[in-house]
Design a protein around this motif. Structure first.
Motif, PDB file in Angstrom:
ATOM      1  N   MET A   1       0.842  -1.207   0.000  1.00 13.76           N
ATOM      2  CA  MET A   1       0.000   0.000   0.000  1.00 13.76           C
ATOM      3  C   MET A   1       0.867   1.244   0.000  1.00 13.76           C
ATOM      4  SD  MET A   1      -3.424  -0.048   2.249  1.00 13.76           S
ATOM      5  CE  MET A   1      -2.785  -0.862   3.703  1.00 13.76           C
ATOM      6  N   ASN A   2       0.516   2.190  -0.824  1.00 16.61           N
ATOM      7  CA  ASN A   2       1.330   3.396  -0.792  1.00 16.61           C
ATOM      8  C   ASN A   2       0.810   4.376   0.268  1.00 16.61           C
ATOM      9  OD1 ASN A   2      -0.715   5.074  -1.880  1.00 16.61           O
ATOM     10  ND2 ASN A   2      -0.279   4.250  -3.910  1.00 16.61           N
ATOM     11  N   ASN A   3       1.604   5.426   0.488  1.00 15.14           N
ATOM     12  CA  ASN A   3       1.310   6.343   1.588  1.00 15.14           C
ATOM     13  C   ASN A   3      -0.005   7.100   1.448  1.00 15.14           C
ATOM     14  OD1 ASN A   3       3.469   5.594   3.019  1.00 15.14           O
ATOM     15  ND2 ASN A   3       4.676   7.470   2.699  1.00 15.14           N
ATOM     16  N   ILE A   4      -0.400   7.385   0.192  1.00 18.19           N
ATOM     17  CA  ILE A   4      -1.652   8.134   0.006  1.00 18.19           C
ATOM     18  C   ILE A   4      -2.836   7.303   0.496  1.00 18.19           C
ATOM     19  CG2 ILE A   4      -3.199   9.183  -1.703  1.00 18.19           C
ATOM     20  CD1 ILE A   4      -0.658   9.918  -3.304  1.00 18.19           C
ATOM     21  N   VAL A   5      -2.835   6.005   0.136  1.00 17.20           N
ATOM     22  CA  VAL A   5      -3.924   5.131   0.579  1.00 17.20           C
ATOM     23  C   VAL A   5      -3.932   5.016   2.109  1.00 17.20           C
ATOM     24  CG1 VAL A   5      -4.887   2.814   0.443  1.00 17.20           C
ATOM     25  CG2 VAL A   5      -3.868   3.849  -1.587  1.00 17.20           C
ATOM     26  N   ILE A   6      -2.734   4.799   2.679  1.00 15.29           N
ATOM     27  CA  ILE A   6      -2.639   4.695   4.144  1.00 15.29           C
ATOM     28  C   ILE A   6      -3.139   5.987   4.791  1.00 15.29           C
ATOM     29  CG2 ILE A   6      -1.038   4.449   6.094  1.00 15.29           C
ATOM     30  CD1 ILE A   6       0.736   2.772   4.254  1.00 15.29           C
ATOM     31  N   GLY A   7      -2.747   7.113   4.202  1.00 12.85           N
ATOM     32  CA  GLY A   7      -3.151   8.415   4.731  1.00 12.85           C
ATOM     33  C   GLY A   7      -4.660   8.595   4.705  1.00 12.85           C
ATOM     34  N   VAL A   8      -5.269   8.260   3.570  1.00  9.82           N
ATOM     35  CA  VAL A   8      -6.719   8.424   3.442  1.00  9.82           C
ATOM     36  C   VAL A   8      -7.458   7.521   4.439  1.00  9.82           C
ATOM     37  CG1 VAL A   8      -8.698   8.073   1.901  1.00  9.82           C
ATOM     38  CG2 VAL A   8      -6.649   9.209   1.042  1.00  9.82           C
ATOM     39  N   ILE A   9      -6.975   6.272   4.577  1.00  9.20           N
ATOM     40  CA  ILE A   9      -7.607   5.367   5.548  1.00  9.20           C
ATOM     41  C   ILE A   9      -7.479   5.948   6.967  1.00  9.20           C
ATOM     42  CG2 ILE A   9      -7.466   3.072   6.626  1.00  9.20           C
ATOM     43  CD1 ILE A   9      -6.553   2.002   3.874  1.00  9.20           C
ATOM     44  N   GLY A  10      -6.297   6.488   7.258  1.00  5.09           N
ATOM     45  CA  GLY A  10      -6.069   7.099   8.573  1.00  5.09           C
ATOM     46  C   GLY A  10      -7.047   8.221   8.854  1.00  5.09           C
ATOM     47  N   ILE A  11      -7.198   9.125   7.880  1.00  9.17           N
ATOM     48  CA  ILE A  11      -8.098  10.272   8.055  1.00  9.17           C
ATOM     49  C   ILE A  11      -9.548   9.793   8.214  1.00  9.17           C
ATOM     50  CG2 ILE A  11      -9.040  12.343   6.953  1.00  9.17           C
ATOM     51  CD1 ILE A  11      -6.230  12.743   5.687  1.00  9.17           C
ATOM     52  N   LEU A  12      -9.939   8.827   7.385  1.00  6.13           N
ATOM     53  CA  LEU A  12     -11.293   8.267   7.498  1.00  6.13           C
ATOM     54  C   LEU A  12     -11.510   7.665   8.885  1.00  6.13           C
ATOM     55  CD1 LEU A  12     -12.097   6.507   4.099  1.00  6.13           C
ATOM     56  CD2 LEU A  12     -13.325   8.409   5.174  1.00  6.13           C
ATOM     57  N   GLY A  13     -10.498   6.943   9.355  1.00  3.89           N
ATOM     58  CA  GLY A  13     -10.571   6.325  10.681  1.00  3.89           C
ATOM     59  C   GLY A  13     -10.784   7.371  11.765  1.00  3.89           C
ATOM     60  N   ILE A  14     -10.047   8.487  11.652  1.00  4.19           N
ATOM     61  CA  ILE A  14     -10.172   9.563  12.649  1.00  4.19           C
ATOM     62  C   ILE A  14     -11.586  10.131  12.641  1.00  4.19           C
ATOM     63  CG2 ILE A  14      -9.418  11.917  13.198  1.00  4.19           C
ATOM     64  CD1 ILE A  14      -6.616  11.048  12.088  1.00  4.19           C
ATOM     65  N   VAL A  15     -12.104  10.389  11.431  1.00  5.20           N
ATOM     66  CA  VAL A  15     -13.447  10.966  11.318  1.00  5.20           C
ATOM     67  C   VAL A  15     -14.499   9.992  11.867  1.00  5.20           C
ATOM     68  CG1 VAL A  15     -15.217  11.794   9.708  1.00  5.20           C
ATOM     69  CG2 VAL A  15     -12.828  12.455   9.383  1.00  5.20           C
ATOM     70  N   ILE A  16     -14.377   8.713  11.509  1.00  7.99           N
ATOM     71  CA  ILE A  16     -15.361   7.730  11.982  1.00  7.99           C
ATOM     72  C   ILE A  16     -15.297   7.596  13.514  1.00  7.99           C
ATOM     73  CG2 ILE A  16     -16.017   5.275  11.937  1.00  7.99           C
ATOM     74  CD1 ILE A  16     -15.062   5.305   8.943  1.00  7.99           C
TER      75      ILE A  16
END
Lengths: 123, 229
Positions: free
Chosen positions: B1-16
């Motif tokens: 997984m590249n960093n952009i995907v990891i980053g987006v998942i991270g941000i989504l996780g924070i919001v959820i």
């Protein structure tokens, strides 16, 4: 859609003031965080009418409403410091609670004392 | 997984995680269900369960983090909205907050010194009475650890809100301005939401006290740390 854009522009404006605050901090070698200098700066700009409320209103309201969201990433960092709260570390919690009670007591007491003689409040 | 995907998942996780926290707090309003505490517990559990490091999580987290500075600056707005209240009760509010800030920093410093804890813990503990983003900034500029500062802020907030009514009763603090000053100075936003339950005036005063306290503590702390520690 326009509303989201307004919020983004307002937050961008706050960001610029934050950067100015940080710049002042670095230029004058202050220990006060740049963000707090920015806070004071914005307060003065609002009081003097240089910055109008409608330049920042929507973005500011959204940011304050969802403030906890902004610092979640940092609080999660506690996962690397759990060991601090083992054993003697529990005393840290007691220190914080004790100091918090002292703050509440002294600040509330001082302000109530100075309120004496002022008009009766409506409770 | 590249960093952009990891980053987006991270941000989504924070919001959820944040939305779960808000939902739970609406359903069971209490100082123990504040969204920040719930969201932190949820995220830390998930990261530990899946063996994800904090560093990986911060690939997305650092983007959210960028909003920290602007959100401190934003606190000028509620202070501005309450400027008439601040002017009317300037002496009781300012003096109360100032004394509270002084005693908070000094007692934190001396108690931690007496306990003989490491310096970085002391610097993280001292700004505990102020709102989280400011406390993290103060801790950072002193050489403390921001996540640790945030935890102490949470303890001060929850503890202060829970113990508040008892302290006020024992010491006969009954005026709503005084309650607002006490809650805002000691327990920031968590105290302020408790103050709103007392009365609207207590809530407004508490908001003013919270912002003033953040300003005063960030000026006093470096001076007092230099002098006492």
């Amino acid at each position: 859609m326009i509303r989201i854009l307004v919020v983004i522009i307002h937050i961008a404006f706050l960001y610029i003031i934050f950067r100015i605050g940080t710049w002042i901090q670095e230029a004058l070698h202050l220990f006060v965080p740049g963000s707090v200098i920015g806070l004071l700066l914005l307060f003065l700009l609002l009081l003097t009418g240089i910055v109008k409320v409608n330049w920042i209103k929507e973005g500011t309201e959204q940011l304050i409403k969802h403030l906890p969201l902004v610092f979640i990433p940092v609080t999660v960092g506690i996962m690397d410091y759990f060991s601090l709260f083992h054993g003697k570390g529990i005393l840290l919690v007691i220190i914080v609670l004790l100091s918090t009670i002292l703050v509440k007591l002294s600040s509330g007491f001082t302000s109530q004392y100075l309120m004496k003689g002022r008009e009766r409040e409506h409770e | 997984m590249n960093n952009i995907v990891i980053g987006v998942i991270g941000i989504l996780g924070i919001v959820i995680a944040y939305l779960i926290g808000r939902w739970l707090n609406n359903k069971f309003p209490s100082p123990f269900t504040i969204p920040i505490l719930i969201a932190t517990v949820v995220l830390v559990s998930i990261l530990l369960l899946f063996g994800i490091t904090y560093e990986t999580f911060m690939i997305g987290g650092k983007w959210v983090n960028e909003l920290l500075g602007p959100s401190v600056v934003a606190l000028a707005y509620p202070l501005y909205l309450q400027r008439k209240l601040l002017k009317k009760y300037f002496l009781p509010i300012f003096s109360g907050v100032f004394i509270g800030a002084l005693i908070g920093v000094v007692s934190g410093l001396l108690l931690a010194k007496w306990m003989n804890v490491d310096e970085f813990i002391v610097y993280s503990l001292v700004p505990k009475s102020v709102t989280t983003p400011v406390a993290m900034n103060i801790a950072e500029s002193l050489g403390g650890v921001p996540p640790l500062a945030a935890v102490f802020v949470m303890i001060a907030g929850i503890g202060g809100a829970v113990l508040g009514p008892i302290v006020f009763r024992i010491f006969r603090i009954h005026k709503s301005v005084a309650k607002g000053v006490g809650l805002g100075s000691a327990s920031h936003a968590i105290g302020t939401s408790t103050a709103m339950e007392h009365s609207q005036q207590a809530g407004a005063v508490s908001t003013v006290a919270m912002v003033l306290s953040a300003i005063i503590v960030s000026i006093l702390t470096p001076i007092l740390v230099g002098g006492l520690y």
